[in-house]
Write a protein that holds these residues in place. Structure first.
Motif, short mmCIF file in Angstrom:
data_model
loop_
_atom_site.label_atom_id
_atom_site.label_comp_id
_atom_site.label_asym_id
_atom_site.label_seq_id
_atom_site.Cartn_x
_atom_site.Cartn_y
_atom_site.Cartn_z
N SER A 1 0.81 -1.22 0.00
CA SER A 1 0.00 0.00 0.00
C SER A 1 0.84 1.27 0.00
O SER A 1 0.30 2.38 -0.12
N PHE A 2 2.17 1.15 0.14
CA PHE A 2 3.01 2.34 0.09
C PHE A 2 2.77 3.09 -1.22
O PHE A 2 2.52 2.49 -2.26
N GLY A 3 2.85 4.41 -1.17
CA GLY A 3 2.80 5.18 -2.40
C GLY A 3 4.06 4.97 -3.20
O GLY A 3 5.16 4.90 -2.63
N PHE B 1 14.05 8.33 -11.10
CA PHE B 1 13.97 8.11 -9.66
C PHE B 1 12.70 7.33 -9.36
O PHE B 1 11.65 7.56 -9.97
N TYR B 2 12.80 6.41 -8.40
CA TYR B 2 11.65 5.63 -7.93
C TYR B 2 11.41 6.03 -6.49
O TYR B 2 12.24 5.83 -5.62
N LEU B 3 10.24 6.63 -6.25
CA LEU B 3 9.92 7.21 -4.95
C LEU B 3 8.91 6.34 -4.22
O LEU B 3 7.88 5.96 -4.78
N SER B 4 9.21 6.00 -2.97
CA SER B 4 8.22 5.31 -2.13
C SER B 4 7.92 6.21 -0.94
O SER B 4 8.81 6.72 -0.27
N ILE B 5 6.61 6.40 -0.70
CA ILE B 5 6.15 7.33 0.33
C ILE B 5 5.04 6.68 1.15
O ILE B 5 4.60 5.57 0.86
N GLY B 6 4.57 7.39 2.18
CA GLY B 6 3.58 6.83 3.10
C GLY B 6 2.27 6.47 2.42
O GLY B 6 1.86 7.08 1.43
N THR B 7 1.61 5.47 2.99
CA THR B 7 0.35 4.97 2.44
C THR B 7 -0.75 6.02 2.44
O THR B 7 -1.39 6.29 1.42
N SER B 8 -0.98 6.64 3.59
CA SER B 8 -2.17 7.49 3.74
C SER B 8 -2.09 8.78 2.95
O SER B 8 -3.12 9.36 2.58
N ASN B 9 -0.87 9.26 2.63
CA ASN B 9 -0.72 10.54 1.93
C ASN B 9 -0.37 10.38 0.46
O ASN B 9 -0.15 11.38 -0.23
N ALA B 10 -0.33 9.14 -0.04
CA ALA B 10 0.19 8.91 -1.38
C ALA B 10 -0.55 9.71 -2.45
O ALA B 10 0.07 10.36 -3.30
N ALA B 11 -1.87 9.66 -2.43
CA ALA B 11 -2.65 10.37 -3.45
C ALA B 11 -2.46 11.87 -3.36
O ALA B 11 -2.32 12.56 -4.38
N VAL C 1 0.16 13.52 -2.11
CA VAL C 1 1.52 13.89 -2.51
C VAL C 1 1.63 13.88 -4.04
O VAL C 1 2.20 14.80 -4.63
N TYR C 2 1.07 12.86 -4.68
CA TYR C 2 1.13 12.79 -6.15
C TYR C 2 0.38 13.98 -6.76
O TYR C 2 0.86 14.59 -7.74
N ILE D 1 10.23 16.71 -17.15
CA ILE D 1 10.02 15.45 -16.42
C ILE D 1 8.66 14.87 -16.77
O ILE D 1 7.79 15.55 -17.34
N GLY D 2 8.48 13.61 -16.38
CA GLY D 2 7.18 12.98 -16.39
C GLY D 2 6.95 12.30 -15.06
O GLY D 2 7.89 11.76 -14.45
N LEU D 3 5.73 12.36 -14.56
CA LEU D 3 5.37 11.74 -13.29
C LEU D 3 4.43 10.56 -13.55
O LEU D 3 3.45 10.70 -14.29
N VAL D 4 4.72 9.41 -12.95
CA VAL D 4 3.88 8.23 -13.13
C VAL D 4 3.57 7.64 -11.75
O VAL D 4 4.48 7.26 -11.01
N ASN D 5 2.29 7.59 -11.43
CA ASN D 5 1.86 6.98 -10.16
C ASN D 5 1.75 5.47 -10.37
O ASN D 5 0.84 5.00 -11.06
N VAL D 6 2.70 4.71 -9.80
CA VAL D 6 2.72 3.25 -9.98
C VAL D 6 2.35 2.53 -8.69
O VAL D 6 2.71 1.37 -8.50
#
Length: 250
Positions: free
Chosen positions: A40-42, A97-107, A109-110, A124-129
């Protein structure tokens, strides 16, 4: 409940209370090994020539000097300097870069990253994976021995030190492996295609039987990371906490 996700809090054996289960899981990680589902991590990819520039503007810290194959801690502050979130930035290539962030704030932050990019117009390009990759963390003194049975990657400290990232295979599945020390000095976080998470999870449990491996939940994770001295935004911080108040002045 963590954000929009359901996560396992703990895994009680027959007759165990919640407290007994958490203590047993914590002792397994301290003395042998444990695994936790962190799917569930972002997870966000930042592509492009200005990827490091974007991270330096968006988070605290320096990322232009970060070498490929290395990880760095990221901290997100709001406009008043209050801690909003944190995570790990892994540099997979000069322009990725591959970023992993907290579960509850993922959406959130993106969404904020997209808003910032609209203003900055960087290359740049941003991809929510977040939904594309699952994540499993194996931690504890026996973690290296267990994982070694499932990968050809050299897991020695000299070849794969803390705060490093490698791409290899685990149980036959392509994986991004991040060397983390969130709940134990010895830990490996595997990010793999979501559909293959059950296969890798079961392979780890099988390989870890002789080592005393057991799953642990988010309640145990919070206990262990407290013992390691790692604060968690939103749990140990509130709407007024700045980095200097939690020893994060570095």
């Amino acid at each position: 409940d963590i954000g929009a996700w359901k996560r396992a809090a703990y895994y009680p054996a027959n007759g165990q209370t919640k407290e007994q289960a958490i203590q047993a899981e914590a002792m397994a990680v301290r003395n042998a090994a444990g695994i936790i589902d962190g799917s569930s991590f972002g997870k966000i990819e930042i592509h492009g020539p200005d990827a490091a520039e974007f991270l330096e503007r968006f988070f605290t810290g320096s990322y232009k000097t970060q070498k490929v194959g290395r990880c760095r801690y990221v901290m997100l502050l709001d406009d008043s300097g209050v801690i909003a979130d944190d995570g790990i930035a892994s540099r997979l290539a000069d322009d990725l870069f591959y970023l992993s962030i907290g579960t509850s704030n993922a959406a959130a932050v993106y969404r904020e990253m997209q808003r910032s990019q609209q203003m900055w117009q960087l290359d740049i390009g941003l991809v929510n994976v977040t939904g594309a990759f699952g994540a499993i963390n194996i931690a504890g003194p026996s973690a290296r021995a267990i994982l070694s049975a499932l990968t050809e990657l050299d897991l020695s400290y000299e070849s794969f030190p803390i705060s490093s990232v490698r791409e290899s295979h685990v149980a036959g599945v392509e994986a991004r492996l991040i060397r983390v020390a969130f709940v134990s000095d010895v830990g490996y976080e595997m990010h793999i295609p979501m559909a293959h998470v059950p296969h890798v999870w079961n392979a780890l449990l099988e390989a870890g039987k002789q080592h005393g491996l057991r799953p642990f939940g988010s309640d145990t994770q919070r206990l262990l990371r407290l013992e390691m001295g790692h604060p968690m935004p939103g749990v140990d911080t509130d709407g007024l906490t700045n980095p200097f108040e939690i020893g994060a002045d570095w």
